[in-house]
Design a protein around this motif. Structure first.
Motif, short mmCIF file in Angstrom:
data_model
loop_
_atom_site.label_atom_id
_atom_site.label_comp_id
_atom_site.label_asym_id
_atom_site.label_seq_id
_atom_site.Cartn_x
_atom_site.Cartn_y
_atom_site.Cartn_z
N CYS A 57 8.13 -14.82 -4.00
CA CYS A 57 7.80 -15.72 -4.93
C CYS A 57 6.46 -16.13 -5.21
N CYS A 71 14.39 -16.70 -5.32
CA CYS A 71 13.77 -16.69 -3.99
C CYS A 71 14.24 -18.04 -3.30
N CYS A 75 4.59 -17.17 0.23
CA CYS A 75 5.84 -16.16 0.26
C CYS A 75 5.81 -14.98 -0.36
ZN ZN Z 1 9.84 -17.55 -1.85
#
Ligand code: ZN
Length: 302
Positions: free
Chosen positions: A279, A243, A276
């Motif tokens: 991730c 990520c 996020c």
């Molecule tokens: Zn991320």
């Protein structure tokens, strides 16, 4: 933590039949194990996400420019609800499922029932190749098993006859035993008997997970699928789950909710946590951060 005994993940690119066939194959156990650990997916969700991550990696490797990005998105009526995978051309992929807790009894054949977990839906392929607007191709799901859905997408949306195989095999202890797949495509002008012979080869093959589970490499798998076609393996690329989120990007996303919303958040006086989706890393914005954001945002508006 990386398992020392784990074989590295990679993708290969190949041609056959004097360039009339192009092919990709990959082994992605580490990528899928990482995705499972990040998202705490139940086995059927791990299998669905793993298949789409594997396809994304191979399709990403097929992009032309270093900066090109591909996104595979599925919206569906089954308990998984949706999946999204994004890959670049350099062997990096990330993704998530809308409902990681999707859980279903095995299919009548005793397999993880990805088809039922997805059920009806739409597959979108979004290619960002640096133009003003990305290229978007969309087809309905055929079986929800993902490989067939992608083959249908290639045929219908890109007019490229393709054979797609994707598989994720889970161990009883919820570890990913093996994962990988292949994409084989016939180029325009390929003779009909080429397609027939390829189909015969594929019919004789065991499922891709059985082959990976037996320790066959992507090279071995393509050799079998393209036996008699003068296979030439052109490149090999390591791949991983990665990520690339950072505070700047998350800030941009936060700004996109609008000034009014931001003001409301500020008035509530609490820290904002943004996770996020790819991730699960969390980014905290304090009220001081928020008021700074509002200041810079309004200076931009004026
Ligand atoms: Zn991320």
């Amino acid at each position: 933590m990386k398992d020392k005994n784990m074989k590295p993940d990679y993708i290969i690119r190949a041609t056959a039949a004097s360039g009339m066939i192009r092919a990709f194959a990959s082994t992605t156990r580490g990528v899928v194990e990482e995705a499972k650990n990040i998202h705490h997916t139940w086995p059927v969700a791990t299998a669905a996400l793993g298949r789409l991550l594997t396809a994304g990696l191979m399709m990403g490797y097929d992009m032309k420019d270093e900066r090109d990005l591909i996104t595979l998105k599925i919206n569906c009526s089954g308990s998984i609800k949706g999946l999204l995978v994004s890959a670049d051309r350099n062997g990096h992929v990330k993704g998530y499922v809308t409902n990681p807790d999707a859980n279903l009894p095995p299919s009548p054949k005793g397999k993880l029932d990805v088809g039922r977990a997805l059920d009806l839906g739409v597959l979108s392929v979004i290619k960002d190749i640096g133009l003003k607007e990305p290229y978007v191709g969309q087809t309905e799901l055929i079986t929800g098993e993902i490989a067939e859905d992608l083959a249908y997408y290639f045929a219908k949306s890109e007019q490229v006859p393709s054979t797609v195989a994707l598989g994720v095999l889970m161990d009883v202890d919820n570890k990913v035993n093996s994962s990988g797949g292949f994409i084989i495509q016939l180029l325009p002008g390929a003779e009909d008997d080429l397609a027939e012979k390829l189909e015969e080869n594929i019919k004789k093959m065991p499922p891709v997970t059985s082959m990976l589970c037996q320790g066959l490499s992507p090279e071995n798998i393509l050799k079998e699928a393209l036996s008699g076609f003068e296979l030439i393996i052109n490149n090999r690329l390591p791949c991983e789950y990665r990520c690339d989120c950072n505070r700047e990007r998350v800030t941009k996303a936060l700004l996109s909710v609008g000034k009014k919303e931001l003001k409301n958040m500020l008035e509530e006086g609490q820290d904002i946590e943004i996770k996020c989706q790819f991730c699960q890393k969390s980014y905290i914005f304090t009220s001081i951060d928020l008021s700074d954001l509002l200041k810079t945002d309004s200076s931009r508006d004026n």
